[in-house]
Write an enzyme that holds these catalytic residues in place. Structure first.
Site, PDB file in Angstrom:
ATOM      1  N   ASP B 196       0.821  -1.024  -0.134  1.00 27.99           N
ATOM      2  CA  ASP B 196       0.057   0.108  -0.090  1.00 27.99           C
ATOM      3  C   ASP B 196       0.782   1.288  -0.044  1.00 27.99           C
ATOM      4  OD1 ASP B 196      -1.796   1.808   0.502  1.00 27.99           O
ATOM      5  OD2 ASP B 196      -2.231   1.200   2.675  1.00 27.99           O
ATOM      6  N   HIS B 371      -3.991   4.667   6.757  1.00 21.67           N
ATOM      7  CA  HIS B 371      -2.648   4.174   6.087  1.00 21.67           C
ATOM      8  C   HIS B 371      -1.367   4.653   6.582  1.00 21.67           C
ATOM      9  CE1 HIS B 371      -5.335   3.297   2.608  1.00 21.67           C
ATOM     10  NE2 HIS B 371      -6.016   4.627   2.928  1.00 21.67           N
TER      11      HIS B 371
END
EC number: 3.1.-.-
Lengths: 558, 558
Positions: B196, B371
């Site tokens: 990611d 994130h």
């Protein structure tokens, strides 16, 4: 009560409050009107096809005999960009400092208005008599040289307008903000202050422009190849620092992009840029130099699709190619709404192998704001010490935050006026209240049209942009209403005809059946025929596609 | 060379690289294809009228016999939102954890696909046999519970896909990331890692979700009236913390907004929310309670025009009014492009007198990202220690930054693959190289149409949105080409007819003159007539207005 005592002071904004841009403030005492700034703003998303937006100036044109002039605080587009349009309808004198007038004159020349516009040069020592009012000025720091604030002495008291400002204690070009003058104005007593709210949401102090120069020199020194730097064309302090960093690292500089070339030309002619001899070279010459001897100063810091940087990033610039290993600096923060454009440009630059320095100035060090943060706004409030406070330059939430800062430094809550465009603050015998609204709004400019695009046209553009249009053409017999030709259905922006034949054939049948049924029922007024066709077809298409194209039935009779 | 040795491993993305959203990754070994995630993204500005965008899946439909299933890493729209469309064309099994499947099932039910879709529940201990491949899972931290990463064991080696993740050492709901499992996977040897990149531009660590809870409780305690809080509906950890803060400050909570009600229902049914008895009340009941006993949990953290918060801000919500003095918390960061909507909502809230807590989470403390930042991305790289690295989830610049982080922790530069959608990484006998491209792209969804809006339709919508359309209708005589009726000119989105009579009259004359001239010259093919009318009229209008409306000539012959 004498006539004199019936007179009152009006303060209002025709642009710049509840929005960012198109700044225009009005101070009126009795029969004298002074306008401060005349800006443009860029269209909001829903203003489809619009090029720029300026204030509705009908109050000024209706009172044209009273308007004593327009004072411009500095040369940014959101303060001068409306002049070429407004002066066409309102031929009044314009006052500005040297650089500001220089930038205005370029605009007026393009608009063919230079000859007929009276322009007066001011400086920080000027005193203007504007009817019953007198204007004096004080120097401020901002991201363009020659910015000033205005003190209007009126029979009711002094009104101070800060223009855009920050407090930069180590400015580039020695353009110090005149703290002493501000203090003196404050000491004499100020009835009302209008102050810049752009950064009212930001805690602390805005860093000095000079901090950028230090960072630039370090980047220039480390870069093994060319440096390409994009910043706002009007940021002459920044440009000076690029020149200084180039000079310190023995690089030569070329300038690309129309507005950058314009500003560098005007600013160096007027003495606002100090460019060493032999520093400037033509874009064509950069290939003759070693890569580590070159700086390219460019427009495009907002990722504007047609700008020089964007074209270089797409390898489609006529004169300059960016090579793998070149360093590209984006010395600006994206204006809200431009983030995606900047992001795309950065992506393209990375794809061609450049080292890209981008992102928030607080991280990169290559950009600082030209507007003061909360501590600076409080400093201004404490220097000027007004009785009444009107935050300007900002969206409602920013004006509101600025109002809270004013409360925090001791201004009475009821003396703080958060206004929308057209709202007037009326002051008489020292007492202020909200007065009657004056006409105000957005005048939309689309091509050569000023104000001819209104809500109906915008609504149609919105509809057309969402689901397109279907034009249905059919010819009926005058005698019995039977269909002689058609229906023909033309789609633009709804579906691609070749891939939607089944749908359009069925649509055709719906129109035919509707008209035949109406013929049998002897309905033959056009309006009624059109409405029935629109309704039946609209219903069918929505069921089939969940879309609502504009439907334009054209029914001919022969 | 045996057949077996001819087989190779292919890794590619059909969505999610070079963009944010519509995540879809494919791992193929010989005749086995495993798909990871199936997301949507929201249309870019230039995709006028488009509702959502999903990946072009023609590679998968062409190889449908090989597709062993779709593994879903977590229940966010950009990972599950494409399923209702994709499963229509590709009926394959779907694998997900409990909450993820719960959210998917709601979607499939709405799309009428629930019955025909095979769904398999997985957890962190599951092992799936997918042809020649085996999938295992590891728990991660993210802004939704039940998120997992995937380890695919293939004959060529192990491929790890992180899903979205951060490292939160003090997670809400005790959902710890399984560091030991990640370490064990790394220790066994990993051929390729897909990780990611969303926050790859952000230095440092992302703060723990729990820091938000502390801040919320303090705000709830200080608020003298109602608290209204908007956050992402899917952020169940955040919702739990709102519940906990409400409980600690003796407030009751009501939930408004369709997606928020949905998620709270599903999550509490499945045991992902711990709601004290009597805590939840109906919106109608809040007026019975003292203002400082109420929390309203709402959608609208992105300022979406039709959301509950936006309607409350405009005082047009059916059930809840915001009162002066109420506290409104926007616990989210605007997604790029939404800043203006959020800004407008904040403005409206201030106008009705609310105290609004908004802005960057780093300042307000009421929002943290889901994130991981750079230090966390490095931690993942060091735990997994892959031979090859493919950054995923992000615009090109983010993938590039993630690549630089990988280099920094010691991955060979030539082993880092920054890919676009459709680019394949081909691995055979341990050696990786870029392989042939596979078909990929955007499939646009507009209403019920999947993929029927292409470039021509979008180009027309763009043109129509800028300057509108003029339809010119004229009837000519079959015999001599003379004008029998018209020309009639209809404007939509160009000018408002009533205010532009002079211009349209003149346009009319231009069309008439053009046709008369062509008649004299004996030009009578329709195509030629239309082109001449378009050109002459277009030229005239551009000269007069600097606009280029679409011109649609309709010429009939009788």
């Amino acid at each position: 009560m004498s006539k004199k005592n019936m007179d009152k002071l009006l303060i209002f904004a025709l642009g710049g409050v509840g929005e960012i841009g198109k700044n225009m403030y009005v101070v009126q005492y009795a029969n004298d009107i002074v306008v401060i700034d005349c800006g443009l703003k860029f269209p909001e998303e829903e203003m489809l096809g619009i090029d720029i937006v300026i204030p509705d100036i009908s109050y000024l044109t209706e009172n044209r005999d009273k308007v004593r002039g327009i004072i411009i605080t500095h040369g940014h587009e959101d303060h001068i960009g409306g002049l070429p349009y407004v002066l066409k309808y309102l031929n009044v004198p314009v006052y500005g400092t040297k650089l500001t007038l220089g930038l205005i004159e370029t605009k007026l020349k393009e608009a063919g208005l230079l000859g007929e516009t009276k322009r007066y040069l001011i400086n920080a020592e000027s005193e203007l008599k504007l009817g019953t009012m007198k204007a004096t000025f004080f120097k401020t720091n901002h991201s363009i040289p020659d910015s000033v604030g205005v003190c209007l002495e009126t029979p009711e008291g002094n009104v101070v307008h800060t223009g855009d400002f920050k407090f930069d204690h180590t400015p580039v070009n020695d353009q110090y903000a005149d703290l002493h003058q501000m203090a003196a104005i404050g000491a004499k007593g100020v009835l009302a202050l209008l102050s810049d709210s752009t950064n009212a949401e930001r805690p602390g102090f805005t860093p000095s422009e000079k901090s950028v120069g230090v960072q630039l020199e370090e980047i220039f020194r480390k870069a093994k190849q060319r440096v390409i730097i994009a910043t706002f064309a009007s940021n002459i302090h920044r440009i000076q620092q690029v020149i200084d960093a180039a000079s310190a690292t023995r690089r030569k500089m070329t300038v690309i992009g129309r507005s950058m070339v314009n500003v560098v030309t005007i600013a160096s002619e007027l003495g606002y840029l100090n460019i060493p001899d032999g520093m400037l070279i033509e874009p064509e010459e950069i290939n003759k130099l070693a890569a580590d001897r070159v700086v390219v100063l460019s427009t495009g810091s907002q990722g504007e699709p047609m700008s020089a940087l964007t074209r270089m990033a797409r390898s489609s610039h006529r004169k300059v190619d960016i090579m793998p290993g070149d360093t590209v600096i984006i010395a600006a923060t994206p204006i809200p709404g431009n983030e995606r454009y900047v992001g795309r440009t950065v992506d393209e630059l990375f794809r061609i192998g450049a080292n890209v320095i981008y992102g928030p100035g607080s991280v990169t060090g290559v950009h600082v704001s030209g507007h003061g943060s909360q501590e600076e706004l409080k400093l201004m409030l404490n220097l000027i010490r007004p009785k009444y406070f009107i935050p300007i330059h900002g969206e409602y939430r920013m004006l509101r935050q600025h109002g809270l800062l004013a409360e925090a430094v001791g201004i009475e809550k009821e003396n703080i006026f958060i206004i929308d465009i057209g709202d007037t603050v009326e002051i008489q015998d020292g007492a202020a209240r909200k007065g009657q609204k004056v006409p105000s709004g957005n005048t939309l400019i689309d091509g050569l049209g000023v104000g001819d695009v209104g809500n109906i046209v915008l609504r149609d553009r919105k509809l057309l942009s969402q689901d397109g249009i279907l034009v249905v053409v059919v010819t009926l017999s005058k005698e019995d209403g039977s269909i002689l030709s058609g229906p023909d259905i033309i789609s633009r922006g709804f579906v691609y005809v070749r891939e939607s034949e089944g749908l359009l054939d069925e649509a055709n049948r719906i129109v035919t059946n509707t008209l035949n049924k109406l013929m049998v029922e002897n309905v033959n007024e056009w309006a009624s025929l059109k409405t029935h066709v629109k309704d039946a077809l609209g219903r069918f298409l929505y069921e089939q596609t969940r879309r609502r194209p504009m439907i334009l039935p054209i029914i001919m009779e022969v």
